[in-house]
Design a protein around this motif. Structure first.
Motif, PDB file in Angstrom:
ATOM      1  N   ASP A  69      -1.060 -44.543  52.739  1.00 29.95           N
ATOM      2  CA  ASP A  69      -0.808 -44.255  51.390  1.00 29.95           C
ATOM      3  C   ASP A  69      -1.287 -45.310  50.266  1.00 29.95           C
ATOM      4  O   ASP A  69      -1.906 -44.900  49.165  1.00 29.95           O
ATOM      5  CB  ASP A  69       0.526 -43.720  50.890  1.00 29.95           C
ATOM      6  N   ALA A  70      -0.925 -46.420  50.540  1.00 33.38           N
ATOM      7  CA  ALA A  70      -1.113 -47.514  49.612  1.00 33.38           C
ATOM      8  C   ALA A  70      -2.703 -48.065  49.587  1.00 33.38           C
ATOM      9  O   ALA A  70      -3.002 -49.026  49.094  1.00 33.38           O
ATOM     10  CB  ALA A  70      -0.115 -48.655  49.457  1.00 33.38           C
ATOM     11  N   LEU A  71      -3.012 -47.806  50.797  1.00 35.67           N
ATOM     12  CA  LEU A  71      -4.568 -48.543  51.273  1.00 35.67           C
ATOM     13  C   LEU A  71      -5.424 -47.321  51.468  1.00 35.67           C
ATOM     14  O   LEU A  71      -5.522 -46.373  51.994  1.00 35.67           O
ATOM     15  CB  LEU A  71      -4.250 -49.245  52.447  1.00 35.67           C
ATOM     16  N   TYR A  72      -6.838 -47.666  51.057  1.00 35.11           N
ATOM     17  CA  TYR A  72      -7.945 -46.783  51.317  1.00 35.11           C
ATOM     18  C   TYR A  72      -8.904 -47.596  51.997  1.00 35.11           C
ATOM     19  O   TYR A  72      -9.391 -48.579  51.552  1.00 35.11           O
ATOM     20  CB  TYR A  72      -8.563 -46.213  49.970  1.00 35.11           C
ATOM     21  N   SER A  80     -10.666 -54.254  45.309  1.00 37.28           N
ATOM     22  CA  SER A  80     -11.596 -53.191  45.903  1.00 37.28           C
ATOM     23  C   SER A  80     -12.788 -53.899  46.425  1.00 37.28           C
ATOM     24  O   SER A  80     -13.147 -54.860  45.917  1.00 37.28           O
ATOM     25  CB  SER A  80     -12.054 -52.151  44.653  1.00 37.28           C
ATOM     26  N   LEU A  81     -13.094 -53.398  47.766  1.00 39.73           N
ATOM     27  CA  LEU A  81     -14.366 -54.224  48.480  1.00 39.73           C
ATOM     28  C   LEU A  81     -15.292 -52.948  48.647  1.00 39.73           C
ATOM     29  O   LEU A  81     -14.958 -52.056  49.517  1.00 39.73           O
ATOM     30  CB  LEU A  81     -13.849 -55.245  49.374  1.00 39.73           C
ATOM     31  N   LYS A  82     -16.472 -53.478  48.819  1.00 42.47           N
ATOM     32  CA  LYS A  82     -17.599 -52.439  49.372  1.00 42.47           C
ATOM     33  C   LYS A  82     -18.773 -53.091  50.035  1.00 42.47           C
ATOM     34  O   LYS A  82     -18.868 -54.234  49.417  1.00 42.47           O
ATOM     35  CB  LYS A  82     -18.161 -51.570  48.258  1.00 42.47           C
ATOM     36  N   TYR A  97     -25.882 -55.128  50.770  1.00 37.21           N
ATOM     37  CA  TYR A  97     -25.299 -54.851  49.655  1.00 37.21           C
ATOM     38  C   TYR A  97     -23.628 -54.999  49.799  1.00 37.21           C
ATOM     39  O   TYR A  97     -22.985 -54.941  50.777  1.00 37.21           O
ATOM     40  CB  TYR A  97     -25.358 -53.499  49.210  1.00 37.21           C
ATOM     41  N   ALA A  98     -23.158 -55.983  48.903  1.00 38.49           N
ATOM     42  CA  ALA A  98     -21.704 -56.241  48.871  1.00 38.49           C
ATOM     43  C   ALA A  98     -21.112 -56.324  47.461  1.00 38.49           C
ATOM     44  O   ALA A  98     -21.811 -56.945  46.547  1.00 38.49           O
ATOM     45  CB  ALA A  98     -21.432 -57.696  49.433  1.00 38.49           C
ATOM     46  N   GLU A  99     -20.041 -55.759  47.379  1.00 35.57           N
ATOM     47  CA  GLU A  99     -19.248 -55.788  45.949  1.00 35.57           C
ATOM     48  C   GLU A  99     -17.692 -56.027  46.162  1.00 35.57           C
ATOM     49  O   GLU A  99     -17.023 -55.471  46.944  1.00 35.57           O
ATOM     50  CB  GLU A  99     -19.611 -54.315  45.265  1.00 35.57           C
ATOM     51  N   ALA A 100     -17.444 -56.869  45.035  1.00 39.55           N
ATOM     52  CA  ALA A 100     -15.634 -57.095  45.087  1.00 39.55           C
ATOM     53  C   ALA A 100     -15.342 -56.955  43.649  1.00 39.55           C
ATOM     54  O   ALA A 100     -15.873 -57.289  42.763  1.00 39.55           O
ATOM     55  CB  ALA A 100     -15.569 -58.441  45.384  1.00 39.55           C
ATOM     56  N   LEU A 101     -14.164 -56.059  43.487  1.00 38.06           N
ATOM     57  CA  LEU A 101     -13.376 -55.930  42.271  1.00 38.06           C
ATOM     58  C   LEU A 101     -12.093 -56.126  42.096  1.00 38.06           C
ATOM     59  O   LEU A 101     -11.426 -55.801  43.340  1.00 38.06           O
ATOM     60  CB  LEU A 101     -13.900 -54.543  41.652  1.00 38.06           C
ATOM     61  N   TYR A 102     -11.537 -56.723  41.094  1.00 37.96           N
ATOM     62  CA  TYR A 102     -10.020 -56.919  41.197  1.00 37.96           C
ATOM     63  C   TYR A 102      -9.704 -56.798  39.448  1.00 37.96           C
ATOM     64  O   TYR A 102     -10.468 -57.360  38.392  1.00 37.96           O
ATOM     65  CB  TYR A 102      -9.928 -58.496  41.412  1.00 37.96           C
ATOM     66  N   ASN A 103      -8.709 -56.204  39.372  1.00 39.44           N
ATOM     67  CA  ASN A 103      -8.005 -55.885  38.084  1.00 39.44           C
ATOM     68  C   ASN A 103      -6.285 -56.506  38.316  1.00 39.44           C
ATOM     69  O   ASN A 103      -5.569 -56.372  39.088  1.00 39.44           O
ATOM     70  CB  ASN A 103      -7.931 -54.420  37.797  1.00 39.44           C
ATOM     71  N   LEU A 160      -6.829 -58.397  32.893  1.00 33.10           N
ATOM     72  CA  LEU A 160      -8.180 -59.182  33.200  1.00 33.10           C
ATOM     73  C   LEU A 160      -8.544 -58.330  34.382  1.00 33.10           C
ATOM     74  O   LEU A 160      -7.894 -57.840  35.104  1.00 33.10           O
ATOM     75  CB  LEU A 160      -7.100 -60.588  33.786  1.00 33.10           C
ATOM     76  N   SER A 161     -10.048 -58.228  34.388  1.00 35.87           N
ATOM     77  CA  SER A 161     -10.719 -57.697  35.400  1.00 35.87           C
ATOM     78  C   SER A 161     -11.803 -58.638  35.956  1.00 35.87           C
ATOM     79  O   SER A 161     -12.415 -59.231  34.881  1.00 35.87           O
ATOM     80  CB  SER A 161     -11.303 -56.322  35.276  1.00 35.87           C
ATOM     81  N   PHE A 162     -12.440 -58.503  37.130  1.00 36.97           N
ATOM     82  CA  PHE A 162     -13.424 -59.418  37.605  1.00 36.97           C
ATOM     83  C   PHE A 162     -14.070 -58.644  38.789  1.00 36.97           C
ATOM     84  O   PHE A 162     -13.450 -57.835  39.348  1.00 36.97           O
ATOM     85  CB  PHE A 162     -12.902 -60.808  38.262  1.00 36.97           C
ATOM     86  N   SER A 163     -15.519 -58.873  38.530  1.00 35.60           N
ATOM     87  CA  SER A 163     -16.212 -58.092  39.677  1.00 35.60           C
ATOM     88  C   SER A 163     -17.509 -59.216  40.085  1.00 35.60           C
ATOM     89  O   SER A 163     -18.006 -59.784  39.187  1.00 35.60           O
ATOM     90  CB  SER A 163     -16.977 -56.845  39.104  1.00 35.60           C
ATOM     91  N   ALA A 164     -17.938 -58.907  41.227  1.00 37.77           N
ATOM     92  CA  ALA A 164     -18.983 -59.774  41.670  1.00 37.77           C
ATOM     93  C   ALA A 164     -19.718 -58.855  42.686  1.00 37.77           C
ATOM     94  O   ALA A 164     -19.343 -58.045  43.665  1.00 37.77           O
ATOM     95  CB  ALA A 164     -18.673 -61.101  42.531  1.00 37.77           C
TER      96      ALA A 164
END
Length: 548
Positions: free
Chosen positions: A191-194, A242-244, A269-275, A279-283
């Motif tokens: 439930d806590a992880l996707y 979040s990682l893609k 393609y690689a993507e990382a997001l953190y909130n 404060l939020s960060f994406s790369a």
């Protein structure tokens, strides 16, 4: 077709639409939307003559009907003729009124079937994306059939087959594809992880003997009419992280009129997001190696595109910050003189931070820092060449319920000719944006912008730096109906030309009408990294959108 006649036609269409909106077709529901963009071009000695046909209009009418699990729809388009600068206008029979889209669809709990024109995307679109972008004049939908079957809560299978639309007709190729999506989190009940895995396959078939003057086997060393593309992707999220990621590969393909040999392609393609709180960060990182894929080997232009390769750059709304947008290098071509292998490494990073007043919620600071860059894959010497670099930040301050200010700074470096010109054109861009609300319904917004070209005068050239620029905009709004604006963009370094614009808009419900007049600079209009060239023009513009 003159402007008066077009106005009468639009009035009739609107009357019909409003009449239909009041009538239910049995137990079902009808929805509709109309979009029209028309320009009357005026001769301007400063930037050149107007096009021979001084009137252009792009129109889109969409009707949808739903009844329970059943839905159907059509889209009618009219170009009388297409607006100046749209590749639609470069095709035969540019004055065209036709059925551009149609579909019937049945959706059940476990399956879905659509017959007609398909809009879809596999993964991030690296191997396949069919979509419509009216700003670019792009519509590459598939005319065919698509089926989706949900075997369970965690497994979905999708398949499609059809021929792609190429401008106002269809390409001579056929596209088939399959996609499988597997939710690992649902399998194990997390439930806590996707965690979701996706695998996709696309095949394009096109006979190589349609053009008797082109020997594909001899010239491009391409001996099969089939193109295969595969991709696998991962989507993971947990709490604020979040990682893609996606990897794509395609078999040997060519870029007619650009490449002289067939090559395999690859993309990463690689993507990382953190909130965390405010404060939020994406790369994001993306690598493209010969991944530009055409709908047809016999087509050309922006609309001849089977997949979607996004630009990892900030999407600006300010005039000077968007003067020279980055265009994605989607093919892999060796330039004989410069020794540069095209293709692209690109990256982007964003940091957002909000500082809020706990006792007074309408007072806050928003800080945003963004950086993006793009380089060629490599050269004969093993070195990469810069294509694009942009580091920018903006500060938004809500001082009170009435006053808000934004300050933006951007330093952009762009190399012309896709990196073959190794010296970048550098510019520093400053923007001040102030909004003042008063009297409950009124607001006044003003912009002041300055672009400082850092290159010597001898390096100024049309389409690049062109020296320094200034720009200003003033907008007055009377909520919720009226808005008026006036703007000017002036080149003080090279051409000494004013690009002025003024207009008024009226909105009621879901209907909006805008009338404007101005001089528009030649340049690239981009949407998500896909660009079309728009020539300079002066004219009167009428825009209408409505939906219900």
């Amino acid at each position: 077709m003159n402007l008066k006649l077009v106005s009468v036609v639009f009035a009739g269409l609107l009357s019909c639409l409003y009449a239909n909106a009041q009538i239910r077709l049995g137990p079902g529901q009808i929805s509709a939307s109309l979009e029209s963009n028309s320009v009357y071009y005026i001769n301007d000695e400063t930037i050149g003559e107007a096009p021979e046909d001084k009137f252009g209009t792009n129109n889109y009418l969409k009707l949808d009907y739903t009844l329970g699990r059943f839905s159907a729809g059509v889209q009618v388009e009219a170009y009388m003729p297409a607006l100046y600068g749209y590749e639609l206008g470069e095709q035969p029979d540019v004055k065209k009124f036709f059925l551009a889209g149609k579909y019937i669809q049945w959706t059940d709990e476990s399956f879905e079937v659509l017959v007609g024109d398909i809009y879809d995307q596999f993964g991030n679109g690296l191997i396949f994306r069919s979509y419509e972008d009216r700003q670019l004049g792009l519509n590459n939908s598939l005319e065919g059939i698509r089926g989706i079957y949900r075997l369970s809560d965690y497994l979905t299978v999708k398949g499609l087959y059809g021929r792609p639309r190429l401008y106002t007709d269809y390409a001579g190729s056929w596209v088939r594809g399959a996609d499988l999506s597997l939710s690992i989190a649902d399998i194990f009940g997390w439930d806590a992880l996707y965690l979701n895995l996706e695998g996709s396959y696309i095949n394009r078939y096109e006979a190589l003997d349609k053009d008797p003057n082109m020997d594909f086997a001899a010239y491009y060393r391409l001996d099969t009419p089939y193109l295969d593309m595969f991709s696998s992707s991962l989507d993971f999220s947990w709490n604020s992280l979040s990682l893609k990621g996606e990897f794509a590969w395609k078999s040997k393909d060519i870029t007619p009129n650009v490449s002289t040999r067939a090559q395999e392609g690859m993309a990463v393609y690689a993507e990382a997001l953190y909130n965390w709180k405010t404060l939020s960060f994406s790369a994001t990182y993306r690598m493209l190696d010969n991944m530009g894929t055409s709908l047809s080997l016999y087509g050309s232009g922006t609309g001849n595109m089977l997949n979607y390769l996004p630009a990892l750059t900030r999407q600006y709304t300010y005039m000077l910050a968007n003067l020279n947008p980055h265009q994605v290098n989607n093919s892999n071509v060796l330039h004989p003189a410069a020794g540069i292998t095209m293709g692209e490494h690109a990256a982007q990073a964003d940091i957002f931070y909000s500082l809020r007043n706990k006792s007074v919620r309408h007072r806050y600071w928003n800080f945003h820092l963004n950086w993006s860059c793009a380089y060629t894959l490599k050269t004969d010497a093993g070195q990469m060449h810069k294509l694009w670099n942009d580091i920018n930040f903006d500060v938004e301050r809500q001082w009170s319920r009435s006053l808000k200010t934004i300050f933006l700074y951007s330093r952009q470096e762009v190399c012309s000719l896709f990196g073959f010109d190794k010296k970048p054109y550098a510019s520093d861009i400053f923007v001040a944006d102030v909004t003042w609300k008063f009297g409950g319904k009124y607001s006044l917004r003003g912009e002041l912008q300055y672009l400082l070209c850092e290159n010597d005068r001898s390096e100024w050239s049309s389409g690049h730096c062109e020296g320094d620029w200034v720009a200003a905009l003033l907008e007055f709004s009377l909520a919720p109906r009226w808005s008026l604006y006036v703007s000017d963009m002036y080149n003080i370094g090279m051409s000494k030309i004013h690009y002025y614009d003024a207009g008024v808009s009226y909105a009621k419900g879901r209907t909006r009408v805008q009338l404007g007049y101005g001089r528009h600079r030649a340049g690239y209009v981009c949407s998500g990294g896909v660009c079309r060239y728009s020539p300079a023009y002066t004219g009167v513009n009428l825009m209408l959108t409505t939906a219900f």
